[in-house]
Write a protein that holds these residues in place. Structure first.
Motif, mmCIF file in Angstrom:
data_model
loop_
_atom_site.group_PDB
_atom_site.id
_atom_site.type_symbol
_atom_site.label_atom_id
_atom_site.label_comp_id
_atom_site.label_asym_id
_atom_site.label_seq_id
_atom_site.Cartn_x
_atom_site.Cartn_y
_atom_site.Cartn_z
ATOM 1 N N GLU A 210 46.884 29.679 17.608
ATOM 2 C CA GLU A 210 47.559 28.633 18.388
ATOM 3 C C GLU A 210 48.914 28.289 17.765
ATOM 4 O OE1 GLU A 210 47.306 26.653 22.025
ATOM 5 O OE2 GLU A 210 46.032 28.195 21.111
ATOM 6 N N THR A 211 49.744 29.334 17.591
ATOM 7 C CA THR A 211 51.068 29.133 16.993
ATOM 8 C C THR A 211 52.011 28.389 17.934
ATOM 9 O OG1 THR A 211 51.828 31.290 17.791
ATOM 10 C CG2 THR A 211 50.852 31.201 15.581
ATOM 11 N N ARG A 212 51.938 28.698 19.230
ATOM 12 C CA ARG A 212 52.720 28.034 20.285
ATOM 13 C C ARG A 212 54.226 28.246 20.174
ATOM 14 N NH1 ARG A 212 49.556 22.231 21.200
ATOM 15 N NH2 ARG A 212 47.508 23.155 21.663
ATOM 16 N N VAL A 213 54.664 29.067 19.260
ATOM 17 C CA VAL A 213 56.089 29.366 19.096
ATOM 18 C C VAL A 213 56.234 30.873 18.968
ATOM 19 C CG1 VAL A 213 58.120 29.118 17.611
ATOM 20 C CG2 VAL A 213 56.615 27.158 17.992
ATOM 21 N N GLY A 214 57.214 31.434 19.660
ATOM 22 C CA GLY A 214 57.455 32.867 19.586
ATOM 23 C C GLY A 214 58.899 33.164 19.221
ATOM 24 N N GLY A 215 59.281 34.426 19.377
ATOM 25 C CA GLY A 215 60.666 34.823 19.189
ATOM 26 C C GLY A 215 61.134 34.762 17.749
ATOM 27 N N VAL A 216 62.434 34.534 17.592
ATOM 28 C CA VAL A 216 63.071 34.554 16.273
ATOM 29 C C VAL A 216 62.516 33.457 15.373
ATOM 30 C CG1 VAL A 216 65.254 34.282 15.043
ATOM 31 C CG2 VAL A 216 65.183 35.597 17.171
ATOM 32 N N GLU A 217 62.300 32.273 15.925
ATOM 33 C CA GLU A 217 61.780 31.176 15.108
ATOM 34 C C GLU A 217 60.413 31.528 14.531
ATOM 35 O OE1 GLU A 217 60.419 26.482 15.365
ATOM 36 O OE2 GLU A 217 61.404 27.420 17.084
ATOM 37 N N SER A 218 59.560 32.114 15.352
ATOM 38 C CA SER A 218 58.238 32.502 14.878
ATOM 39 C C SER A 218 58.345 33.541 13.761
ATOM 40 C CB SER A 218 57.413 33.062 16.038
ATOM 41 O OG SER A 218 56.168 33.544 15.582
ATOM 42 N N ARG A 219 59.204 34.529 13.954
ATOM 43 C CA ARG A 219 59.357 35.582 12.941
ATOM 44 C C ARG A 219 59.872 35.003 11.623
ATOM 45 N NH1 ARG A 219 63.063 39.006 10.693
ATOM 46 N NH2 ARG A 219 62.312 41.121 10.238
ATOM 47 N N THR A 220 60.872 34.133 11.706
ATOM 48 C CA THR A 220 61.434 33.533 10.494
ATOM 49 C C THR A 220 60.380 32.729 9.745
ATOM 50 O OG1 THR A 220 63.616 33.413 11.529
ATOM 51 C CG2 THR A 220 63.231 32.005 9.614
ATOM 52 N N HIS A 221 59.620 31.942 10.484
ATOM 53 C CA HIS A 221 58.576 31.127 9.870
ATOM 54 C C HIS A 221 57.476 32.017 9.286
ATOM 55 C CE1 HIS A 221 56.624 26.896 10.234
ATOM 56 N NE2 HIS A 221 56.229 27.497 9.139
ATOM 57 N N ARG A 222 57.109 33.035 10.033
ATOM 58 C CA ARG A 222 56.041 33.940 9.588
ATOM 59 C C ARG A 222 56.427 34.660 8.296
ATOM 60 N NH1 ARG A 222 56.146 36.885 13.786
ATOM 61 N NH2 ARG A 222 56.783 38.904 12.955
ATOM 62 N N MET A 223 57.687 35.067 8.204
ATOM 63 C CA MET A 223 58.142 35.801 7.023
ATOM 64 C C MET A 223 58.271 34.910 5.793
ATOM 65 S SD MET A 223 58.278 38.841 8.195
ATOM 66 C CE MET A 223 59.129 39.748 6.908
ATOM 67 N N SER A 224 58.200 33.597 5.990
ATOM 68 C CA SER A 224 58.320 32.674 4.854
ATOM 69 C C SER A 224 56.962 32.274 4.283
ATOM 70 C CB SER A 224 59.071 31.408 5.293
ATOM 71 O OG SER A 224 58.267 30.613 6.157
ATOM 72 N N MET A 225 55.875 32.857 4.799
ATOM 73 C CA MET A 225 54.540 32.380 4.439
ATOM 74 C C MET A 225 53.937 33.082 3.224
ATOM 75 S SD MET A 225 54.522 30.092 6.644
ATOM 76 C CE MET A 225 52.922 29.360 6.447
#
Length: 272
Positions: A210-225
């Motif tokens: 249930e991330t509810r966010v996609g695109g560039v913002e999702s990728r940036t956040h995902r890569m910071s985890m």
């Protein structure tokens, strides 16, 4: 639910105007106004409940609630995006979510070779799953939406081969999986909670639902985890979405199949 919420709150030492979150994202004021207006116009607590909450937040005299038109605001796409991606709202038509986030973390030590978990998208909780010792496993993740109310149901399935199918080896290890149902990755509590759980449990795989966010913002956040490898499923509008995160120090992960709503991966424990 709101009645219990109002009666149990205690006064904070910091008022809304001094909130770090508000300074970082001033648009959160709109969410506060929506809650106040909803409380005032649509609950038995009415103006008394709204007044108490204003006192608690330290915003007496700052908000003109009479001119705040709730139906109009809730038809604003920007406002809806905020509400859903920050975890303040679920379903369609939108319903406020006032539940505590990530307070319930369920620890499961699996004894069966098939682990099959359903995760309700509107419940902000987590799971720590430990599989039986193995050299390999197949991981399936997916989500579906109920078009009547846009509720989401996520699923994780881990299949461990039976012992006769694997050579007995001292290299067999359990796989530890963290599942965290975000209810919107912009939820201010999500990243600190995810980081704490990873530091405490050291999972090999993490599934964020249930991330509810996609695109560039999702990728940036995902890569910071702090996981070097990942894959994802895009949300549908403001609903659904998944991240699958893993660390290759423990095993190799080969993605076998990916559709709009599902992922299949083969996991194999690294051996000397």
């Amino acid at each position: 639910m709101l009645n219990g919420f109002i009666n149990q709150i205690s006064y904070p030492s910091t008022r809304l105007a001094s909130s770090n979150e508000l300074r970082q994202d001033p648009s959160l004021v709109t969410i506060v106004k929506i809650i106040l207006k909803f409380l005032e116009d649509y609950t038995p607590l009415g103006k008394d409940g709204s007044l108490l909450l204003k006192l608690w937040l330290g915003v007496m005299g700052n908000f003109d609630m009479d001119s705040f038109n709730l139906p109009t605001i809730l038809n604003d796409n920007f406002v809806l995006e905020q509400l859903y991606t920050e975890g303040a709202t679920d379903y369609w038509p939108p319903r406020l979510s006032l539940q505590d986030c990530y307070k319930e973390i369920i620890d499961l030590d699996a004894t069966e070779r098939v682990i099959d978990m359903d995760i309700v998208g509107e419940h902000r909780l987590g799971f720590i799953i430990t599989s039986p010792p193995t050299l390999a496993a197949t991981l399936y993740t997916s989500f579906n939406l109920d078009l009547d109310d846009h509720s989401a149901l996520h699923n994780l399935k881990l299949i461990v081969p039976t012992t006769p199918q694997q050579e007995q080896s001292q290299n067999m290890q359990p796989i530890k999986i963290l599942i965290l149902n975000a209810g919107g990755i912009r939820n201010p509590a999500f990243t600190p909670s995810f980081t704490h759980l990873c530091n405490h449990h050291n999972p090999h795989v993490a599934l964020v639902t249930e991330t509810r966010v996609g695109g560039v913002e999702s990728r940036t956040h995902r890569m910071s985890m702090n996981f070097p490898y990942s894959s994802y499923l895009q949300p549908v509008g403001y609903f659904g979405g998944q991240w699958l995160l893993w660390n290759s120090n423990f095993f190799t992960c080969q993605l076998i199949c990916r559709t709009d709503r599902s992922l299949v991966a083969k996991l194999r424990i690294n051996t000397p």
